[in-house]
Write an enzyme that holds these catalytic residues in place. Structure first.
Site, short mmCIF file in Angstrom:
data_model
loop_
_atom_site.label_atom_id
_atom_site.label_comp_id
_atom_site.label_asym_id
_atom_site.label_seq_id
_atom_site.Cartn_x
_atom_site.Cartn_y
_atom_site.Cartn_z
N LYS A 1 100.15 43.77 22.55
CA LYS A 1 101.24 43.14 23.30
C LYS A 1 102.49 42.96 22.45
O LYS A 1 103.57 42.73 22.97
CB LYS A 1 100.79 41.81 23.96
CG LYS A 1 100.16 40.75 23.06
CD LYS A 1 99.89 39.49 23.87
CE LYS A 1 98.73 38.59 23.61
NZ LYS A 1 97.87 38.54 22.55
N LYS B 1 95.83 50.82 18.51
CA LYS B 1 95.47 49.90 19.60
C LYS B 1 96.67 49.56 20.47
O LYS B 1 97.78 49.41 19.95
CB LYS B 1 94.92 48.62 18.93
CG LYS B 1 94.30 47.63 19.87
CD LYS B 1 93.94 46.32 19.15
CE LYS B 1 95.15 45.44 18.92
NZ LYS B 1 94.87 44.06 18.53
N LYS C 1 99.09 42.32 10.15
CA LYS C 1 100.17 41.45 10.60
C LYS C 1 101.12 41.12 9.47
O LYS C 1 102.33 40.98 9.67
CB LYS C 1 99.62 40.16 11.24
CG LYS C 1 99.02 40.43 12.61
CD LYS C 1 98.72 39.17 13.39
CE LYS C 1 98.14 39.52 14.75
NZ LYS C 1 97.68 38.36 15.50
P1 TYM Z 1 94.60 38.30 21.46
O1 TYM Z 1 95.46 37.29 22.12
O2 TYM Z 1 95.22 39.27 20.52
O3 TYM Z 1 93.84 39.15 22.55
C1 TYM Z 1 93.10 38.53 23.60
C2 TYM Z 1 91.85 39.33 23.88
O4 TYM Z 1 92.18 40.68 24.24
C3 TYM Z 1 91.44 41.59 23.43
N1 TYM Z 1 92.29 42.77 23.21
C4 TYM Z 1 91.93 44.02 23.49
N2 TYM Z 1 90.79 44.52 23.99
C5 TYM Z 1 90.73 45.87 24.18
N3 TYM Z 1 91.76 46.71 23.89
C6 TYM Z 1 92.93 46.24 23.39
N4 TYM Z 1 93.93 47.06 23.12
C7 TYM Z 1 93.04 44.83 23.16
N5 TYM Z 1 94.03 44.04 22.69
C8 TYM Z 1 93.55 42.78 22.71
C9 TYM Z 1 91.18 40.84 22.13
O5 TYM Z 1 90.07 41.38 21.45
C10 TYM Z 1 90.91 39.44 22.65
O6 TYM Z 1 89.58 39.32 23.08
N6 TYM Z 1 92.23 35.82 17.80
C11 TYM Z 1 92.27 36.08 19.23
C12 TYM Z 1 92.41 34.82 20.07
C13 TYM Z 1 91.41 33.76 19.76
C14 TYM Z 1 90.03 33.76 20.13
C15 TYM Z 1 89.51 32.55 19.65
C16 TYM Z 1 89.22 34.66 20.79
C17 TYM Z 1 91.66 32.61 19.11
N7 TYM Z 1 90.53 31.87 19.04
C18 TYM Z 1 88.17 32.21 19.81
C19 TYM Z 1 87.89 34.32 20.97
C20 TYM Z 1 87.38 33.12 20.48
C21 TYM Z 1 93.44 36.99 19.54
O7 TYM Z 1 94.38 37.09 18.80
O8 TYM Z 1 93.37 37.59 20.76
#
Ligand code: TYM
Length: 331
Positions: free
Chosen positions: A200, A197, A115
């Protein structure tokens, strides 16, 4: 534990339109835990501001992410659905855990490196300490299980390290959380570059299928998906595009690789891409409908947010009381 139930916690950032990566890697799996566990599913807006957000968009996406949780099958009566910034204990414990997380540990986080490379003009301290806030989210609820995609594995490991360090100093304050990473769908790849990957924040719209894309758009994006110069639908090293489409098809249909290979033997990529697109669009159609219905009822969503925040805050308070006392803060 809450009552006699174990705890599940997960979160999604309202930082962009959600993709089928978010769906297949995380959200789709959330509802499976609702009966057996007490589940907290959070819209993590504090995390989202580590990258610059347009305020009106952040606000809209916060509602949208909550609506998508529900549209994807999370019953607000059976799950605690809430917005992170509505429960100030996240920020408080986040700060505390910053003081128990090492600079070297944070420096090794691959998401921080990625990032900061992509946002060279805004490498802020929050982006760096993001994993301590994520640790706080999880540890605040004495979480047992965290369903996420594989890209969050390193953050989960750090959470466990921080919990171990804290518990080592003060006794058993935090439950040690485990990750739940699905076998199939843990890492959905970009349709334009299947070696990276699906994200979004990718500026190339053709790389991403959004949960809310209409059927024509879904079919078009899959039709354009980058594959290879062969014709055989099978999983093999080097066939990144087809491997990814097989994973997506498998997630939406429940079919195994062998079944998929048999189904498309001698049929070529065109047929296969159409089938993947149809399976995806058909499964997401009811989600889209329910989403539209929910977004038309902001008052309902606000009720859920309010109720969710109250439930989450009361659970968080118990952990915070313990933490404050252990550290030596005056009550
Ligand atoms: P975020 O918002 O980037 O993504 C949300 C969830 O989607 C999963 N994900 C994917 N899984 C499979 N293939 C992909 N291409 C893909 N892109 C995203 C992510 O692994 C995630 O589960 N740091 C986290 C948010 C967060 C969180 C937490 C998660 C903050 N606090 C506590 C669990 C527990 C994040 O940026 O997710």
């Amino acid at each position: 534990m809450l009552g006699d139930k174990k705890i599940v916690f997960s979160g999604v950032q309202p930082s962009g339109n959600l993709t089928i990566g978010n769906y297949l890697g995380a959200i789709k799996n959330f509802s499976a835990f609702s009966d057996e566990y007490h589940c907290f599913y959070c819209v993590v807006d504090l995390h989202a501001i580590t990258l610059r957000q347009v305020p009106a968009e952040l606000r809209r996406r916060t509602y949208e992410t909550l609506a998508l949780y529900i549209a994807c099958g999370l019953d607000p009566e059976k799950n605690t659905l809430f917005v992170q910034s509505h429960v100030p204990a996240h920020a408080e414990l986040g700060w505390i855990l910053d003081c128990y997380t090492m600079f070297g540990e944070l420096s090794r986080m691959t998401q921080f490196k990625d990032k900061s490379a992509k946002n060279a003009s805004n490498i802020n301290a929050g982006l760096f300490t993001y994993p301590s806030l994520m640790a706080a989210d999880i540890l605040l609820y004495q979480t047992d299980l965290v369903p996420v995609g594989i890209d969050q594995k390193q953050h989960l490991e750090l959470t466990r390290d921080v919990a171990t360090r804290f518990n080592g100093i003060y006794g058993d304050v935090f439950t040690m959380p485990d990750g739940y990473i699905p076998q199939t769908g843990m890492k959905i790849m970009s349709l334009a570059d299947p070696t990276s990957k699906m994200s979004k924040s990718d500026p190339n719209e053709n790389a991403i299928v959004y949960i809310l894309d209409d059927k024509d758009t879904v079919l078009r994006k899959f039709r354009r998906a980058v594959t290879d110069s062969e014709t055989e639908v099978c999983r093999r090293e080097g066939k990144d595009g087809i491997n990814n489409l097989m994973t997506i098809y498998s997630c939406f249909t429940g079919k195994t690789d062998e079944e998929i290979v048999r189904e498309f033997a001698g049929r070529g990529y065109g047929d296969f891409k159409l089938a993947v697109g149809e399976a995806c669009a058909d499964q997401l159609a009811p989600v889209r409908e329910e989403f539209a219905r929910l977004m038309a009822d902001k008052a309902y969503l606000e009720d859920i947010m309010k109720k969710g925040a109250a439930e989450a805050a009361s659970c968080a308070l118990k952990t915070m009381r313990k933490v404050r006392k252990k550290i030596g803060f005056v009550n």
